[in-house]
Design an enzyme around this catalytic site. Structure first.
Site, PDB file in Angstrom:
ATOM      1  N   LYS A  53       0.827  -1.208   0.000  1.00  0.00           N
ATOM      2  CA  LYS A  53       0.000   0.000   0.000  1.00  0.00           C
ATOM      3  C   LYS A  53       0.862   1.260   0.000  1.00  0.00           C
ATOM      4  CE  LYS A  53      -2.337  -2.675  -0.552  1.00  0.00           C
ATOM      5  NZ  LYS A  53      -2.351  -4.149  -0.515  1.00  0.00           N
ATOM      6  N   GLY A 178       0.209 -14.011 -13.421  1.00  0.00           N
ATOM      7  CA  GLY A 178      -0.882 -14.145 -12.460  1.00  0.00           C
ATOM      8  C   GLY A 178      -1.712 -12.877 -12.406  1.00  0.00           C
ATOM      9  N   GLY A 179      -2.986 -12.991 -12.794  1.00  0.00           N
ATOM     10  CA  GLY A 179      -3.882 -11.831 -12.825  1.00  0.00           C
ATOM     11  C   GLY A 179      -4.799 -11.788 -11.626  1.00  0.00           C
ATOM     12  N   GLU A 201      -2.563 -14.222 -17.490  1.00  0.00           N
ATOM     13  CA  GLU A 201      -3.409 -15.012 -16.584  1.00  0.00           C
ATOM     14  C   GLU A 201      -3.818 -16.284 -17.319  1.00  0.00           C
ATOM     15  OE1 GLU A 201      -4.746 -15.076 -13.362  1.00  0.00           O
ATOM     16  OE2 GLU A 201      -5.653 -16.900 -14.159  1.00  0.00           O
ATOM     17  N   ALA A 319      -5.998 -10.489   5.434  1.00  0.00           N
ATOM     18  CA  ALA A 319      -5.601 -10.108   6.785  1.00  0.00           C
ATOM     19  C   ALA A 319      -6.805  -9.935   7.710  1.00  0.00           C
ATOM     20  CB  ALA A 319      -4.787  -8.819   6.732  1.00  0.00           C
ATOM     21  N   HIS A 443     -22.784  15.485   1.272  1.00  0.00           N
ATOM     22  CA  HIS A 443     -22.543  15.928  -0.104  1.00  0.00           C
ATOM     23  C   HIS A 443     -21.500  17.047  -0.113  1.00  0.00           C
ATOM     24  CE1 HIS A 443     -23.270  16.956  -4.277  1.00  0.00           C
ATOM     25  NE2 HIS A 443     -23.267  18.233  -3.904  1.00  0.00           N
TER      26      HIS A 443
END
Ligand SMILES: Cc1cc2nc3c(=O)[nH]c(=O)nc-3n(C[C@H](O)[C@H](O)[C@H](O)COP(=O)(O)OP(=O)(O)OC[C@H]3O[C@@H](n4cnc5c(N)ncnc54)[C@H](O)[C@@H]3O)c2cc1C
Length: 467
Positions: A53, A178-179, A201, A319, A443
Site C-alpha cells: 500500500k 498471475g492476474g 493469466e 488479513a 454531499h
C-alpha cells in the site's frame, strides 16, 4: 495432581491472526505466549498489505503529479528517488511491527523467538526449550506458490517479497505472471513508476471471485493506463540471457501456440500455499486438506484444544479474515460464545481506481437461485469524483427482488475500499436498498454513489437517467 501448564494459550505465528488472538486472549485474562520465527506482524505488516500500500500510494502520487497539469499545476522537475522510496516504505513497516511488540508488552503477552514444532498435543519445542499450554492456536500463515520453469532469485525473477524492493532504474519491461490481486497491485505500482507492464493469466478472466461486470470495468481502467492484460496465457519458462534480460516462453492455453518475449523483471504471483508442514501436525492426527488445517466455526481443529486461524486455516487469504478468526479463537478459549459466522468477507484491489466488493456477485446470486435486481451508479456522474479527477468506474448493488435485501456491493472507483465499510455493515445488519437510500449521505462525497446505486435499484437515482 497434574503439573501446571506454562501458558493458558500458546500461539504459533505473530501475523495479523496470531497477534490479534494473543492480545484478545490477554485482554480476557489468560496467560499468553506467541512464538514467532521471523518477524512480528507476519506477512501483512512486513511483506504484504502495508509495504504494497505504501508503494501504491507513492506510484499514485507520481501519476497524480502528471495529471495535475489538467488544472494548471505543473512540476518542472518530478523525480523519483528510489532509494528514498524504499527507505520510507521500510520505515512504515518498522514503526508498525514495533507497535505490535509494544502492544505485546503492554498486554503482558510473552513473545518467544524461534520456530515452533509440536512435541505432543500439550507441548511445543522452540529451539532447545519446551513449553506446555492448555490451548494452542496455529497461525503460521502462507507463502508464495512456486511455478516450475520460473525459479525465483529475488533479483530478475521475483515473488511478491522480491517485487517490494524497487530496483534503480525501474525495469523497462516487466511481466506479471498471475492476474490476481497481488499481480494487479504490483503491475499498477511498476506501471506508475515507468515500467512497460504486461499481466498474463491462465484463466479466462482476471480477479476470480469478483463480479464480472465490475472486473470488466476495472480491467478497462487498467488497460487505459497502459497495462497490457492477456488471459488464457501461461508462462512455461524464463531463461536469463548474458545481457541480464529474461527470455520468457509464453503459451496460448487455447491453441497451444508458443512464443518468446523479452523482459527485464518477471513477477511470479500465482497464488499462496498454507504453511502447515514441519509443525508435526501429522503426529497429532490433525486433519488437513491440501495443506489447509480443517477447522469448525469456533476455529477448532479435530483436536479440540488446538485451534487454527488465518491463511493456514483456509481461503480467502486476507488479513481482516485472519484478524477476526484470531479474536474468535481467543474468545472461544476464554469461554465466550464466539463464532466465525460472517455474512460476507470484503475483498479489495488497492489500485487506482480500486476494485472492492462484499457479498454476492451478480453471477453468484443467480446461481444461488435468487431473483435479483441491480442498481448501478457511475462515478462519471459524481461531482466529488470529478473534483478528484477520478471518474472511472461505478458502484453496483445486487439486491433480492421482493425483499429488497442487499446481497452484494461491487465498487470500481476512487477510495472504493473505504466506501466498502458501509456496504459490509449493511450486509451484516440485513439492510435493504431502501435503508441505504433513506440514509442521508454527506454531499459532495464519493459515498453518495452508494446511496445513488441503492436508488438506482428502484429506478429512482437522481443524477442519472434511470433505465
Ligand atoms: C504482497 C501481498 C499483499 C497483500 N495485501 C493484502 C491486503 O492489502 N489486504 C489483506 O487483507 N491481505 C493482504 N495480503 C494477505 C495477508 O498478508 C495475509 O492474509 C495475512 O498476512 C495472513 O495472516 P496470518 O496471521 O494468517 O499469517 P501471516 O501473516 O503469514 O503470519 C504467519 C507468521 O507465522 C510465522 N511462522 C510460521 N511458521 C512458524 C513456526 N513454525 N514457528 C514460529 N513462527 C512461525 C511466520 O514467520 C509469520 O510471521 C497480502 C499478501 C501479500 C503477499
Amino acid at each position: 495432581m497434574t503439573k501446571a501448564m506454562d501458558f493458558d494459550v500458546l500461539i504459533i505465528g505473530a501475523g495479523p491472526g496470531g497477534y490479534h488472538a494473543a492480545i484478545r486472549a490477554a485482554q480476557l485474562g489468560l496467560k499468553v505466549a506467541c512464538v514467532e520465527k521471523e518477524y512480528l506482524g507476519g506477512v501483512c505488516l512486513n511483506v504484504g498489505c502495508i509495504p504494497t500500500k505504501a508503494l501504491l500510494h507513492a506510484g499514485d502520487e507520481l501519476a497524480a503529479s502528471k495529471h495535475a497539469a489538467e488544472f494548471g499545476l505543473t512540476f518542472s522537475d518530478t523525480r523519483l528517488d528510489i532509494g528514498k522510496l524504499n527507505k520510507w516504505k521500510d520505515g512504515i513497516v518498522t514503526k508498525l511491527t514495533g507497535g505490535v511488540g509494544g502492544l505485546f508488552k503492554a498486554n503482558k503477552v510473552t513473545h518467544l523467538i524461534g520456530e515452533a514444532v509440536f512435541v505432543d498435543a500439550q507441548s511445543i519445542k522452540v529451539g532447545d526449550k519446551t513449553y506446555t499450554a492448555s490451548n494452542f492456536i496455529v497461525a503460521t500463515g502462507s507463502e508464495p506458490a512456486k511455478l516450475p520453469g520460473l525459479d525465483v532469485d529475488q533479483q530478475s525473477i521475483v515473488d511478491s517479497t522480491g517485487a517490494l524492493v524497487i530496483p534503480d532504474p525501474v525495469p523497462a519491461r516487466m511481466l506479471c505472471v498471475g492476474g490476481g490481486v497481488i499481480g494487479f497491485e504490483f503491475a499498477h505500482i511498476y506501471n506508475n513508476m515507468g515500467s512497460q507492464v504486461k499481466i498474463i493469466e491462465f484463466l479466462p478472466n482476471v480477479i476470480p471471485g469478483a463480479d464480472a461486470g465490475a472486473v470488466a470495468a476495472f480491467r478497462k481502467a487498467m488497460e487505459k493506463q497502459g497495462i497490457e492484460v492477456q488471459t488464457q496465457t501461461k508462462a512455461n519458462k524464463a531463461e536469463k540471457q548474458p545481457d541480464g534480460t529474461l527470455k520468457v516462453e509464453l503459451e496460448d492455453v487455447k491453441t497451444g501456440e508458443k512464443r518468446t518475449e523479452t523482459y527485464d523483471r518477471v513477477l511470479v504471483a500465482v497464488g499462496r500455499r498454507p504453511r502447515s508442514a514441519g509443525l508435526n501436525l501429522e503426529g497429532l492426527g490433525i486433519v488437513t486438506e491440501r495443506g489447509f488445517i480443517t477447522v469448525n466455526s469456533r476455529m477448532q481443529t479435530n483436536v479440540a484444544h488446538i485451534y487454527a486461524i488465518g491463511d493456514v486455516a483456509g481461503n480467502p487469504m486476507l488479513a481482516h479474515k485472519a484478524m477476526k478468526e484470531g479474536l474468535v479463537a481467543a474468545e472461544v478459549i476464554a469461554g465466550e460464545p464466539a463464532e466465525m459466522d460472517p455474512v460476507a468477507i470484503p475483498g479489495v484491489v488497492y489500485t487506482s481506481p480500486e476494485l472492492a466488493w462484499v457479498g454476492l456477485t451478480e453471477e453468484e446470486a443467480k446461481a444461488k437461485g435468487y431473483k435479483i435486481k441491480t442498481g448501478q451508479f457511475p462515478f462519471a456522474a459524481s461531482g466529488r469524483a470529478m473534483t478528484l479527477q477520478s471518474t472511472d468506474g461505478f458502484v453496483k448493488m445486487v439486491t433480492e427482488e421482493g425483499t429488497d435485501l442487499v446481497l452484494g456491493v461491487h465498487i470500481v472507483g476512487p477510495h472504493a475500499s473505504d466506501m466498502l465499510g458501509e456496504a459490509s455493515l449493511g450486509l451484516e445488519m440485513a439492510a435493504t436498498a431502501g435503508d441505504i437510500a433513506l440514509t442521508i449521505h454527506a454531499h459532495p462525497t464519493l459515498g453518495e454513489s452508494v446511496l445513488e446505486a441503492a436508488e438506482a435499484v428502484h429506478k429512482q437515482a437522481i443524477h442519472i437517467v434511470n433505465r
